[in-house]
Motif scaffolding. Structure first.
Motif, PDB file in Angstrom:
ATOM      1  N   PHE A  99      27.184  38.805  47.391  1.00 25.21           N
ATOM      2  CA  PHE A  99      25.963  39.315  46.778  1.00 25.21           C
ATOM      3  C   PHE A  99      25.542  40.634  47.415  1.00 25.21           C
ATOM      4  CE2 PHE A  99      25.625  34.602  46.563  1.00 25.21           C
ATOM      5  CZ  PHE A  99      25.776  34.480  45.189  1.00 25.21           C
ATOM      6  N   GLN A 100      24.696  41.352  46.700  1.00 22.35           N
ATOM      7  CA  GLN A 100      24.102  42.557  47.273  1.00 22.35           C
ATOM      8  C   GLN A 100      22.605  42.327  47.485  1.00 22.35           C
ATOM      9  OE1 GLN A 100      25.490  46.269  45.521  1.00 22.35           O
ATOM     10  NE2 GLN A 100      27.428  45.298  45.022  1.00 22.35           N
ATOM     11  N   CYS A 101      21.812  42.399  46.426  1.00 21.65           N
ATOM     12  CA  CYS A 101      20.371  42.159  46.638  1.00 21.65           C
ATOM     13  C   CYS A 101      20.091  40.689  46.901  1.00 21.65           C
ATOM     14  CB  CYS A 101      19.561  42.654  45.450  1.00 21.65           C
ATOM     15  SG  CYS A 101      19.558  41.542  44.014  1.00 21.65           S
ATOM     16  N   ALA A 140      30.374  42.229  40.539  1.00 22.00           N
ATOM     17  CA  ALA A 140      31.289  42.077  39.407  1.00 22.00           C
ATOM     18  C   ALA A 140      31.793  40.639  39.285  1.00 22.00           C
ATOM     19  CB  ALA A 140      32.473  43.023  39.558  1.00 22.00           C
ATOM     20  N   TYR A 141      31.164  39.732  39.972  1.00 17.22           N
ATOM     21  CA  TYR A 141      31.466  38.303  39.897  1.00 17.22           C
ATOM     22  C   TYR A 141      32.787  37.923  40.566  1.00 17.22           C
ATOM     23  CZ  TYR A 141      27.617  37.822  36.608  1.00 17.22           C
ATOM     24  OH  TYR A 141      26.381  37.841  36.022  1.00 17.22           O
ATOM     25  N   VAL A 142      33.613  38.892  40.930  1.00 18.83           N
ATOM     26  CA  VAL A 142      34.927  38.546  41.480  1.00 18.83           C
ATOM     27  C   VAL A 142      34.773  37.729  42.767  1.00 18.83           C
ATOM     28  CG1 VAL A 142      37.049  39.477  42.470  1.00 18.83           C
ATOM     29  CG2 VAL A 142      36.029  40.545  40.444  1.00 18.83           C
ATOM     30  N   ARG A 143      33.914  38.197  43.663  1.00 20.29           N
ATOM     31  CA  ARG A 143      33.736  37.489  44.943  1.00 20.29           C
ATOM     32  C   ARG A 143      32.944  36.197  44.765  1.00 20.29           C
ATOM     33  NH1 ARG A 143      32.871  42.186  49.540  1.00 20.29           N
ATOM     34  NH2 ARG A 143      34.578  43.495  48.829  1.00 20.29           N
ATOM     35  N   ILE A 144      32.118  36.144  43.748  1.00 20.99           N
ATOM     36  CA  ILE A 144      31.369  34.911  43.475  1.00 20.99           C
ATOM     37  C   ILE A 144      32.350  33.816  43.042  1.00 20.99           C
ATOM     38  CG2 ILE A 144      29.696  33.856  41.888  1.00 20.99           C
ATOM     39  CD1 ILE A 144      28.242  36.621  41.904  1.00 20.99           C
ATOM     40  N   VAL A 145      33.214  34.155  42.111  1.00 19.84           N
ATOM     41  CA  VAL A 145      34.204  33.189  41.622  1.00 19.84           C
ATOM     42  C   VAL A 145      35.145  32.802  42.764  1.00 19.84           C
ATOM     43  CG1 VAL A 145      36.166  32.867  40.060  1.00 19.84           C
ATOM     44  CG2 VAL A 145      34.067  33.981  39.242  1.00 19.84           C
ATOM     45  N   LYS A 146      35.566  33.786  43.549  1.00 19.07           N
ATOM     46  CA  LYS A 146      36.482  33.519  44.666  1.00 19.07           C
ATOM     47  C   LYS A 146      35.864  32.543  45.661  1.00 19.07           C
ATOM     48  CE  LYS A 146      40.320  34.200  46.825  1.00 19.07           C
ATOM     49  NZ  LYS A 146      41.541  33.640  46.221  1.00 19.07           N
ATOM     50  N   ALA A 147      34.589  32.755  45.981  1.00 15.76           N
ATOM     51  CA  ALA A 147      33.918  31.870  46.942  1.00 15.76           C
ATOM     52  C   ALA A 147      33.887  30.433  46.425  1.00 15.76           C
ATOM     53  CB  ALA A 147      32.499  32.367  47.212  1.00 15.76           C
TER      54      ALA A 147
END
Ligand code: FES
Ligand code: FES
Length: 157
Positions: A99-101, A140-147
């Protein structure tokens, strides 16, 4: 106007409240119970920032009436950590800087937890469907999905 009494279990604790019939679950969680993890974003069921788990299923609490939660079990982001330790999803999201914010993070964590509770080894497509209602404006959701995939691989939520 009379305030009906509602009883619900929030993060494992029985709560009794008198709330006006028009108030949302999000409002009552944040204003009456000081559980401010669920976020108010769109207030229209579109962003997912207010997601909590109600009787095992993710719901956008800005669209749910508190009165309808009578007799039900609610889990919020405050209730998923144990002994002051972050939940594995929180740990992995942090480790990957997903996440950023962070405004979307509580809702995304709850949607991911509801998914992994129901489907411990989801496909990438199932993950993307599960978080489709959680809008993130920063990543971009990539790291969210990866986590979520990594937590599933470790044995789930
Ligand atoms: S604030 Fe509830 S879905 Fe956006
Ligand atoms: S990290 Fe900013 S909205 Fe998701």
């Amino acid at each position: 106007m009379a305030k009906p009494e509602i009883r619900m279990t929030v993060n494992g604790r029985e709560r009794e409240l008198f709330v006006e019939p028009w108030r949302t679950l999000l409002d009552v969680l944040r204003e009456d119970l000081d559980l401010t993890g669920a976020k108010l974003g769109c207030e229209g069921g579109e962003c997912g920032g207010c997601t909590v788990i109600l009787n095992g299923a993710p719901v956008v609490s800005c669209m749910a009436l508190a009165a309808d939660a009578h007799g039900k079990e609610i889990l919020t982001i405050e209730g998923i950590s144990e002994n002051d330790e972050l939940h594995p999803l929180q740990e992995e999201f942090l480790r990957l800087s997903s996440f950023q914010c962070g405004y979307c993070a509580p809702g995304l964590v709850m949607s991911a937890k509801a998914l992994l509770d129901e489907t411990p080894n989801p496909t990438e497509a199932e993950i993307r469907v599960a978080i489709a209602g959680n809008l993130c404006r920063c990543t971009a959701y990539v790291r969210i999905v990866k986590a979520i995939q990594l937590v599933a691989a470790q044995g789930g939520a």
